[in-house]
Design an enzyme around this catalytic site. Sequence first.
Site, PDB file in Angstrom:
ATOM      1  N   GLU A 156      -1.906  -9.737  -3.290  1.00 59.86           N
ATOM      2  CA  GLU A 156      -3.358  -9.921  -3.408  1.00 59.86           C
ATOM      3  C   GLU A 156      -3.815  -9.683  -4.841  1.00 59.86           C
ATOM      4  OE1 GLU A 156      -5.543  -8.887   0.665  1.00 59.86           O
ATOM      5  OE2 GLU A 156      -4.189  -7.286   0.049  1.00 59.86           O
ATOM      6  N   ALA A 158       0.834  -1.203   0.000  1.00 63.19           N
ATOM      7  CA  ALA A 158       0.000   0.000   0.000  1.00 63.19           C
ATOM      8  C   ALA A 158       0.868   1.251   0.000  1.00 63.19           C
ATOM      9  CB  ALA A 158      -0.914  -0.007   1.221  1.00 63.19           C
ATOM     10  N   GLU A 209       1.007  -7.967   6.365  1.00 62.70           N
ATOM     11  CA  GLU A 209       0.153  -6.976   7.030  1.00 62.70           C
ATOM     12  C   GLU A 209       0.116  -7.109   8.548  1.00 62.70           C
ATOM     13  OE1 GLU A 209      -1.463  -7.094   2.802  1.00 62.70           O
ATOM     14  OE2 GLU A 209      -0.596  -8.512   4.224  1.00 62.70           O
ATOM     15  N   GLY A 228      -0.808  -5.838  -0.758  1.00 63.86           N
ATOM     16  CA  GLY A 228      -1.770  -5.666  -1.845  1.00 63.86           C
ATOM     17  C   GLY A 228      -1.220  -6.092  -3.187  1.00 63.86           C
TER      18      GLY A 228
END
Length: 653
Positions: free
Chosen positions: A111, A69, A131, A108
């Site tokens: 992901e 992020a 995370e 992310g």
Amino acid sequence: MSEVTPFSATVSATTRNGILVVTIDNPPVNATSADVRLGLSRALAHAEAEGTISGMVITGAGKTFIGGADIKEFGKPAIEPTLPDVIERIEALSKPVVAALNGAALGGGLELALACHYRIASPTAQLGLPEVKLGIVPGAGGTQRLPRLIGIPAAMELIASGRIARAGEALSLGIVDELAETDLIDVAIDAAQKLVGTPLRRTGELAITSADPAEIEKASSTLLAKARGQKAPAEAVRLIASSHRPLGEGLADERATFLTLRDSREAAALQHVFFAEREASKVAGLEGAEARSVNTIGICGLGLMGSGIAVAALGAGYTVIGLDQTPEAAEKGRERITDLLERNLASGRLDQAGFDTQTARLSATATDADLAPCDLVIEAVFDDLDVKIDLFRRLDKVIRQDAILATNTSYLNPDEIASATAYPERVLGLHFFSPAHVMRLLEVVRCRETAPDVLATGLSVAKRLKKLPVVTGVTEGFIGNRIFSAYRREAEFLLEDGALPHEIDAALEDYGFPMGLFAVYDMAGLEIAWARRKRQAAMRDLSKRYVEIADRLCEAGRLGQKSGRGWYAYPDGRKTVDPEVMAIIEAERAKKSVVARSFSKDEIRQRLLGAMATEGEALLAEGIAARASDIDLVMINGYGFPAHKGGPMFAKG
């Protein structure tokens, strides 16, 4: 190849053989910023609508795929499109989407890759969902899609630990489908073309491989024990364990959990630590200072500390020349260093070629003049002022004038050592923590006359050693040991006031410390601190409170685990509460007519944390520490303070 089509300031594409090759270019780590998400969304819409495009490849510019992020967006309202929205559009696209992982795919970034229909990685890529290290869980499908690819136990271990997997492991686990030994983009385009017209493998639609409930329970228990009460790993375990439910239900639960944790005190603490590490490298007075070149490091004293420093230096690519008092001691030191390298080889942390290279860069001597080639010399000899001054004066005669001298002293005044040398401006402190090849913290001590480029060199070497450098001024014990002394002193006051060693340890372990204070003493041995107290006895301020319980234990031969008895007894190697220790404590209380009272765990913690924070405030007021967050980093990385509590200065807020 077509011309470059920009979809946003950070996302562009070319079309090759009917495949839209989308590149994310958002330095330094290609973070999933609002502009990146917007660019990807537009690229997906273009690929879906354009008849001449039959598939899509997503890759990153530079050495990173997507590093996670955008930290600039932390704590701010979400900007559309959100990452979960973009990821769902990737998975739902009617045309094949291939992730070409050119480097790190973290958070992310992984992901997003999980939602692609095929994943190809370069051999140097690293993948992970870290995370939990920020006090949150993956919030864009990681806890639901990864188990569908690799099963619940493996996904649980990766996500709840926050561990990063290398490309080879990711391939064997099934996170990636292929490693590209040749040109990554060519391989990815070829893969996308082969997928055209075939049923696409959408990760979210895969059935989870059944696992033995006992295996899941074992993995869960192990991870929760390591988490020591942290919420994020526990929530990650829960989400992954229930990932066989419908994808939409799991994604909604994951997102709600992510948002709840994002606003928690634990997440605030871990994000404080994250930003603190970036702030620590900003050192006043070094603007424009350039680090000196360092290729060869001398290490004086090849005991446990010196050997550990040597292993760290060899691992960082330095040539190491070790010095000890006699040829026999030097040879023993070289063997000790080689033994540590052999352990790294046996564990797989080092391959045979690396072992051979590192041992070839190592030599040991008992002759001062052999240190002449060194750019930096670090002393790790006995912590005695006269011994260190004598060594540094000898080094003045044999090393170049522009070579740097560093002392690893824990408690002595490095200004006194520096002032006894010919060039005090080239002296600084490099206070390593034991074992030096494992512990990440390095206190970099700015002495009174340390030149800016010398300090800059210390920081540069620390980073190359993969250490976390924190700059400290000169005071007894520097930042860490001075706060630890205040912490220890308060614990001893608590003992005298009525708390017991196992009660204090239990309060600390419940808070998240890996070990209680008195258990740590026993593991390290009580005799070194006892010898120091005896040396300082004549200088002790008799008006200040002093607790003699530890002295009585040492006088009774209770020197810790090595003697089978310390603050605890160790029958069969197991730690047990010892009535003899209780009797010693009660006798010392009686001498001072102390009426013991009981303490709750909260009271114990408040007194200990308060003592740390008060000493930290004094360090800030004296200018020894530059920032409260630097103090937090020292206590977390050197003394076991739980990172998810943010450090003593953060915790008091």
